[in-house]
Design an enzyme around this catalytic site. Structure first.
Site, PDB file in Angstrom:
ATOM      1  NE  ARG A 133      10.156  15.277  -8.863  1.00 14.98           N
ATOM      2  CZ  ARG A 133       9.475  14.511  -8.016  1.00 14.98           C
ATOM      3  NH1 ARG A 133       9.970  13.341  -7.646  1.00 14.98           N
ATOM      4  NH2 ARG A 133       8.332  14.916  -7.522  1.00 14.98           N
ATOM      5  CB  THR A 170       5.810   5.057   7.156  1.00 11.74           C
ATOM      6  OG1 THR A 170       4.522   5.394   6.630  1.00 11.74           O
ATOM      7  CG2 THR A 170       5.755   3.665   7.756  1.00 11.74           C
ATOM      8  CB  SER A 188       9.212   9.754  -7.615  1.00 10.76           C
ATOM      9  OG  SER A 188       9.900   9.684  -6.391  1.00 10.76           O
ATOM     10  CE  LYS A 226       5.004   1.921  -1.383  1.00  8.94           C
ATOM     11  NZ  LYS A 226       5.050   1.186  -0.115  1.00  8.94           N
ATOM     12  CE  LYS A 270      -1.407   3.285   3.174  1.00 13.17           C
ATOM     13  NZ  LYS A 270      -0.524   4.012   4.127  1.00 13.17           N
ATOM     14  CG  HIS A 271       2.518   5.213  -1.931  1.00 19.99           C
ATOM     15  ND1 HIS A 271       3.724   5.467  -1.308  1.00 19.99           N
ATOM     16  CD2 HIS A 271       2.110   6.394  -2.455  1.00 19.99           C
ATOM     17  CE1 HIS A 271       4.041   6.734  -1.466  1.00 19.99           C
ATOM     18  NE2 HIS A 271       3.087   7.318  -2.153  1.00 19.99           N
ATOM     19  CB  SER A 272      -0.469   7.006   2.285  1.00 19.41           C
ATOM     20  OG  SER A 272      -1.070   8.264   2.560  1.00 19.41           O
TER      21      SER A 272
END
Length: 436
Positions: free
Chosen positions: A167, A119, A182, A187, A80-82
């Site tokens: 960036r 995280t 990115s 991931k 999962k990614h937020s």
């Protein structure tokens, strides 16, 4: 093939081939592409954008610039990614819950960015917890326990590490194409079979409007799927902190209360179950998202997720008895101060970004790379939208290392709340589901 030619094509909006994007990514990783050339490429992409095939090609190229993990496990490899928010500690609850459901979760995570918490910073509030480990150890812990939440090693997507730094100093952070490449290059380097994305929208998110969040969600989903990873995105609300705390150790407290059942925050529970349900269904461990959500809830209710979390903490250097003794193991601030509005009223709106910046000012985040974080500082018992606050009652508690810091944070927090007489409309927790 050379960098100048590729940059010129990007500048002129001419299509870039997968070979050209691969060459450029390898040059970023090896140093063959200079910082000036990387900045020029990033600016060209920001101004002209990429097509979906180009975005997929860049993501794959950046993924393949380093190690790509392969697995031979008795269950699906999920993650999962937020996109980041305030009080967003879902990963710490979801990873062990997924592991308890039979998934394997090599969760490569990041540190705090701007006003949002990270995280890895939250986990490092646990004494001894190591977020930087080698790939072989990541694979062994994931295979043995089912989950490991760690940072990216130098071998993972080195092209992204280089482009990300460029960036930041070339005013190109906002490019949706570069944000997408990115996030996903790191991931997908973990060898995932399925991924769920939590794209935040609201005052505490990077994406302030639903249109912005939807643009990012669709770019992420289409790119991940184009790169061969089954992916769904949920656009979720960040018009207020997800839990009643903001700050590393304070958010770990919320996590442990939820995992152990001693104090469940409904929004954290619901978002964890919703995201987990989606990715369990994608990975074939549930019939559909609703069935998957029920399986995540059962993993939390039974205590199996807490056991997985404790095993992960112990394997990564934390206390062996953390699940049983977490109140004694987490750092605490010496100063706790109430934030009081003398008139009171119903909470109409919350500036989540301002709350996040108040935590950063306390020392709970970084103003610049290399800053040390104080894991104990932050905010707790944060009032929510629609809550009726009586005159003299606290809107939040500030946890600080000194009185002066507490006073400054209290002023900032007070300014972040708007109170009134009416009951506001509370946004839904999940705004939209994006599948393509």
């Amino acid at each position: 093939m050379d960098a100048r030619g590729i940059i010129a094509k990007a500048r002129d909006g001419a299509p870039l081939s997968e070979d050209e994007l691969g060459w450029f990514a390898r040059g970023l990783a090896s140093g063959g592409v200079t910082d000036a050339q990387a900045g020029a490429f990033a600016m060209a992409v920001l101004l002209n954008g990429l097509t979906t095939p180009e975005r997929v090609g860049l993501t794959r190229a950046m993924r393949d610039s380093g190690k790509v993990l392969d697995w031979d496990l008795p269950g699906p490899v999920l993650d999962k990614h937020s996109s980041g928010g305030i009080g967003d500690c879902v990963s710490l609850v979801l990873a062990p819950a997924l592991a308890a459901c039979g998934a394997f979760v090599p969760m490569i995570s990041g540190r705090g960015l701007g006003h949002t918490g990270g995280t890895l910073d939250k986990l490092e509030a646990i004494p001894g917890y190591r977020t930087q480990i080698g790939i072989s150890q990541l694979k062994s812990i994931t295979a043995e326990i089912g989950c490991a939440i760690v940072g990216a090693s130098a071998d993972i997507a080195p092209a992204d590490r280089r482009l990300y730094a460029v960036r930041d100093v070339s005013a190109t952070v906002e490019s949706i194409d570069l944000i997408t490449a990115s996030i996903l290059s790191k991931k997908l380097a973990a060898g995932l079979e399925a991924l769920v994305l939590d794209v935040k929208v609201g005052s505490g998110a990077f994406m302030k409007t639903l249109d912005e969040a939807e643009e990012l969600a669709r770019a992420l989903v289409s790119t991940a799927q184009g790169a061969g990873c089954m992916t769904t995105a949920l656009i979720t609300d960040m018009s207020q902190p997800l839990v009643g705390a903001a700050g590393n150790a304070l958010e770990v407290i919320e996590v442990m209360e939820t995992l152990t059942g001693t104090g469940i925050t409904p929004a954290l529970w619901d978002i964890t179950c919703a995201l987990g349900g989606e990715v369990l269904a994608l990975g074939g461990l549930a019939h559909d998202a609703a069935d998957g959500s029920g399986r995540i809830a059962q993993a939390l209710e039974s205590g199996e997720a807490a056991l997985k979390f404790g095993e992960m903490v112990a394997e990564l250097g934390g206390p062996l008895d953390f699940v049983e003794r977490w109140p004694d193991r987490l750092p605490a601030s010496p100063v706790i101060q109430e934030v009081v509005d003398n008139e009171g009223g119903i909470v109409q709106a919350i500036d989540g970004e301002a709350l996040g910046l108040a935590v950063v000012a306390l020392g709970g985040g970084r103003r610049r790379e290399g800053d040390r974080i104080n894991p104990s500082v932050g905010l707790s018992e944060i009032a929510g939208l629609g809550e009726d606050i009586g005159a003299g009652q606290p809107l939040a508690l500030v946890h600080a290392s000194c009185e002066e810091d507490a006073e400054a944070a209290a002023r900032a927090v007070l300014a972040a709340f708007r109170l009134g007489d009416s009951v506001p409309e509370i946004p839904p927790l999940v705004h939209q589901r994006i599948m393509r």
